[in-house]
Motif scaffolding. Structure first.
Motif, PDB file in Angstrom:
ATOM      1  N   THR A  83      -5.862 -41.968 -69.983  1.00  8.59           N
ATOM      2  CA  THR A  83      -6.309 -40.598 -69.752  1.00  8.59           C
ATOM      3  C   THR A  83      -5.858 -39.685 -70.884  1.00  8.59           C
ATOM      4  OG1 THR A  83      -6.212 -40.953 -67.367  1.00  8.59           O
ATOM      5  CG2 THR A  83      -6.279 -38.681 -68.128  1.00  8.59           C
ATOM      6  N   ILE A  84      -4.614 -39.825 -71.329  1.00  9.68           N
ATOM      7  CA  ILE A  84      -4.136 -38.998 -72.443  1.00  9.68           C
ATOM      8  C   ILE A  84      -5.002 -39.229 -73.675  1.00  9.68           C
ATOM      9  CG2 ILE A  84      -2.197 -38.546 -73.991  1.00  9.68           C
ATOM     10  CD1 ILE A  84      -0.324 -39.380 -71.705  1.00  9.68           C
ATOM     11  N   ASN A  86      -8.137 -40.176 -73.823  1.00  3.83           N
ATOM     12  CA  ASN A  86      -9.434 -39.531 -73.637  1.00  3.83           C
ATOM     13  C   ASN A  86      -9.350 -38.019 -73.791  1.00  3.83           C
ATOM     14  OD1 ASN A  86     -10.743 -41.958 -73.197  1.00  3.83           O
ATOM     15  ND2 ASN A  86     -10.619 -41.816 -70.971  1.00  3.83           N
ATOM     16  N   VAL A  87      -8.256 -37.426 -73.311  1.00  5.00           N
ATOM     17  CA  VAL A  87      -8.067 -35.982 -73.450  1.00  5.00           C
ATOM     18  C   VAL A  87      -8.004 -35.599 -74.923  1.00  5.00           C
ATOM     19  CG1 VAL A  87      -6.371 -34.141 -73.123  1.00  5.00           C
ATOM     20  CG2 VAL A  87      -7.027 -35.587 -71.190  1.00  5.00           C
ATOM     21  N   LYS A 171      -9.083 -26.180 -73.349  1.00  5.64           N
ATOM     22  CA  LYS A 171      -9.143 -26.349 -71.900  1.00  5.64           C
ATOM     23  C   LYS A 171      -8.842 -25.094 -71.098  1.00  5.64           C
ATOM     24  CE  LYS A 171      -6.391 -29.917 -72.159  1.00  5.64           C
ATOM     25  NZ  LYS A 171      -5.520 -31.066 -71.814  1.00  5.64           N
ATOM     26  N   PRO A 242      -8.171 -36.125 -66.060  1.00 13.11           N
ATOM     27  CA  PRO A 242      -7.536 -35.329 -67.117  1.00 13.11           C
ATOM     28  C   PRO A 242      -6.796 -34.104 -66.644  1.00 13.11           C
ATOM     29  CG  PRO A 242      -9.919 -35.027 -67.138  1.00 13.11           C
ATOM     30  CD  PRO A 242      -9.649 -36.143 -66.180  1.00 13.11           C
ATOM     31  N   PRO A 264      -1.992 -34.605 -68.405  1.00 12.59           N
ATOM     32  CA  PRO A 264      -2.061 -35.515 -69.556  1.00 12.59           C
ATOM     33  C   PRO A 264      -2.283 -34.746 -70.857  1.00 12.59           C
ATOM     34  CG  PRO A 264      -3.358 -36.373 -67.728  1.00 12.59           C
ATOM     35  CD  PRO A 264      -2.951 -34.993 -67.334  1.00 12.59           C
TER      36      PRO A 264
END
Length: 721
Positions: A83-84, A86-87, A171, A242, A264
């Protein structure tokens, strides 16, 4: 708080990137990246020890703040590296290179927003401490990648400090609904009404709409039965992905000593407590986005009118690499247009420029570290005065007995006399705001006489059970303060407000209330619908019996309630209407479908709610109380192929903090699953799920000697080579 990708999916007007000019190529070779030795050498600069408690929660001990950030990154990567990764790829605008065409819109949006030009301009203006923390966190991720090369995308390494800073820039606007506003702009069927001078928005009123998550509650010593100060940290997030919570404790010898949860890729604790103070976050959604309709030159589509003169649109190129199949990738270029107002979209209903709170903001990590290391109310407010977090409520408490609610937002310096919630004429420069209102304009409720503050995504004018919260008349309409009143807000004030003195047990017990308030939007709409004549399709005894059952519903979502499932399914279009009048025909259809499906799966509509409402982790499934917009928030549904709701969002990480009369702090918490986010083989993959379902909290080991008595693992990541 909502998933970012949900809003991005609506950006359909971007068109097919595959039709743009580009070139076919293979991904970069691993040999082009830095060597493992480089990352290992970098890691040796950090002195950190990770102590995992008996729940697998990492407690990070470092000499400096940078040491602690390095350890936080490594520990979180152990539990959720995918996940990290992908973030970070999404933040760079490179996610489509790994995930394919479906991620291309996200990549374009990052570049359209100008995230990376802002970071390039502002990174060196961050404090040296913030840069050191970001770069140490990056080094921790790089070291994990060296230890686990099979998990690493070709597009990831090296992770740099700028990646983590850019993550906040990209974000944070999504939390106040930036993605939703863009989706409506690009929806050809949505109304695009232009504002006029002298036209202002409606004043605030007790309206309600689709519930969104999170609540925080604080009680002062004089309201507690034992003289303690208490804080509930209770954000409602997706359970995975995320923006799912990850619990950690960070301790450095430089004054960083936080316990709580983070996301993440975030190198700080986002909400929780230190020994002096703590806070809970909830989403707020003031109007912080302005859209300007540009008047384009009839003979030149790259020129727009401003104050009677034609101006040239600036241009830059967005480069997007898309994974096709196998090793083949396609890189395309797309033009980004920029007006004085902000970046521009061309649509088939006009050309629009967009301006938003937090555009180009890169100081959020400095802000987060200032909160993490604050030792009193004055230091906490000094962080808020930085105006580096575009939105988010803060419910605050400290060991001195102070409590408060801060309706934090970067409110644009707009002129009055316009309805800023409509689209604005783009040819008037006085409508292009510059800068934000000072901290004094932030609605806040501090140390109310009643000794209780709360927020459950409701307006700041309802923050206590007394009369000394903020007053709507003191704030201009141009601030765009939201109008939503949630069921949770009504229930919190009713339940906690009914207690003359709030005991420790009451403070915790009431948090798990799962009922709807009689005056809630949901109940009033349901009662009105029940009183309406029903169509011929609902006249049979099967449906008439279910209508009688609904009319006697006790308004709870307890797992033993035999009407809750029918009610939740019937109310689905009411929740979806978002405060607007729900279409009765849609409610009719939802009710009919609910009755039919419950009969199909269970032979009738009187089914214990816990038989349907399930908390699922791997092969395990537990009955669960709670529903949409209840204090015990659970967002599942619709019924899956097995006739179940699977809990997907809502209550996730819950923390209860207490400062005793002598100022000593203690806390208890629970995670919806456990610290091992992805590893099903780990004993911590689901070890907290039963506690979560049973509405039970566990101790947080804030004192080191207590932690040492409850260890499961102890190690130094830069000595694992």
């Amino acid at each position: 708080m909502r998933l970012i990708k949900r809003g991005l999916a609506s950006l359909a007007a971007l068109g097919s990137l595959a039709l743009l000019s580009g070139y076919l190529h293979l991904p970069p070779s691993v040999e082009a990246q830095l060597s493992a030795r480089d990352y290992q050498t970098e890691a040796r600069h950090y002195d950190v020890e990770i102590l995992r408690d008996n729940w697998g929660v990492p407690h990070i001990y470092g000499d400096t703040d940078a040491d602690a950030a390095f350890g936080l990154a490594y520990a979180h990567a152990e539990d959720d590296f995918a996940t990290i990764q992908n973030v970070i790829l999404a933040t760079r605008g490179q996610l489509a290179a790994e995930k394919g065409f479906a991620a291309a819109k996200t990549d374009y949006l990052v570049q359209w927003m100008g995230v990376w030009p802002a970071v390039e301009r502002g990174y060196q203006r961050l404090s040296s401490d913030a840069r050191a923390v970001a770069e140490a966190y990056a080094a921790g991720l790089n070291l994990y990648a060296v230890h686990h090369p099979d998990e690493v995308s070709r597009y990831l390494l090296p992770v740099r400090g700028e990646d983590l800073v850019a993550g906040f820039t990209f974000k944070t606007p999504m939390f106040y609904g930036f993605d939703k506003v863009l989706g409506e702009l690009l929806d050809p069927d949505a109304p695009h009404e232009l504002a006029k001078a002298g036209e202002s928005a409606l004043t605030w009123g007790p309206q309600q709409s689709l519930p969104v998550g999170s609540q925080g509650i604080a009680v002062a010593p004089h309201r507690s039965s034992d003289g303690a100060t208490r804080l509930l940290v209770n954000s409602h997030q997706p359970l995975t992905g995320p923006v799912a919570w990850y619990e950690a404790r960070i301790h450095s010898n430089a004054g960083w000593n936080m316990a709580g949860a983070t996301f993440p890729g975030a190198p700080a604790i986002i909400h929780g407590h230190n020994e002096y103070l703590g806070w809970a976050n909830t989403v707020n959604k003031p109007d912080l986005v302005d859209i300007y309709k540009l008047e384009i030159h009839p003979d030149d589509p790259d020129r727009y009118l401003l104050d009677g003169e034609w101006h040239e649109l600036e241009k830059r190129q967005a480069q997007i690499t898309v994974k096709l199949f196998g090793p083949l990738h396609w890189t395309v270029n797309r033009e980004v247009l920029i007006a004085e107002h902000g970046p521009v979209f061309r649509t088939n209903h006009g050309t629009y420029a967009v301006r938003w709170a937090g555009m180009g903001e890169v100081r959020t990590l400095d802000f987060m570290l200032a909160l993490n290391k604050a030792t009193n109310k004055e230091a906490f407010e000094a962080a808020l005065k930085m105006q580096a977090m575009p939105s988010i409520n803060y419910v605050y408490a400290d060991r001195e007995g102070n409590i408060g609610h801060y309706y934090n937002a970067m409110f644009p310096q707009r002129i009055n006399g316009w309805d800023w919630q409509k689209y604005l004429p783009g040819d008037r420069s006085e409508l292009i705001w510059h800068g934000y209102r000072d901290f004094q304009w932030m609605p806040k409720t501090l140390n109310p006489l009643s000794g209780l503050v709360y927020n459950a995504n409701n307006p700041p004018f309802q923050a206590t059970d007394g009369d000394d919260d903020a007053w709507v008349e003191d704030f201009p309409q141009s601030m765009g303060i939201e109008q939503v009143v949630t069921n949770r807000a009504l229930q919190i004030e009713a339940l906690y407000g009914a207690q003359d003195k709030i005991s420790a047990s009451d403070f915790e017990r009431l948090k798990y209330d799962n009922a709807y308030h009689p005056n809630s939007y949901q109940v009033r709409t349901l009662q009105h619908w029940l009183s309406m004549p029903k169509p011929e399709a609902l006249q049979s005894e099967k449906y008439q019996a279910a209508l009688r059952q609904l009319s006697e519903w006790a308004l709870t979502t307890d797992r033993a309630d035999t009407t809750a499932a029918l009610a939740i399914l019937t109310l689905e279009p009411v929740q979806r209407a978002g405060g607007e009048l729900a279409n009765p025909d849609e409610v009719d259809q939802a009710f009919k479908s609910a009755v039919d499906r419950l009969h199909h799966f269970y032979g009738g509509t009187e089914v214990p709610y816990g038989q349907i409402n399930r908390h699922v982790r791997g092969e395990h499934s537990w009955p669960l109380s709670g529903g949409p917009d209840t204090v015990r928030a659970v967002y599942g549904g619709p019924l899956n192929d097995s006739g179940k709701f699977e809990n997907r969002a809502g209550d996730s990480y819950i923390m209860l903090v207490e400062w005793a009369r002598d100022g000593s702090v203690s806390s208890r918490a629970v995670h919806n699953f456990g610290s091992a986010t992805l590893d099903q083989r780990s004993p911590h993959y689901a070890d907290q799920a039963e506690l979560f379902v049973g509405e039970t909290l566990r101790d947080v080991y804030f004192a080191r000697d207590e932690l040492l008595d409850n260890l499961s693992r102890r190690y130094r990541p830069n000595r694992l080579d």
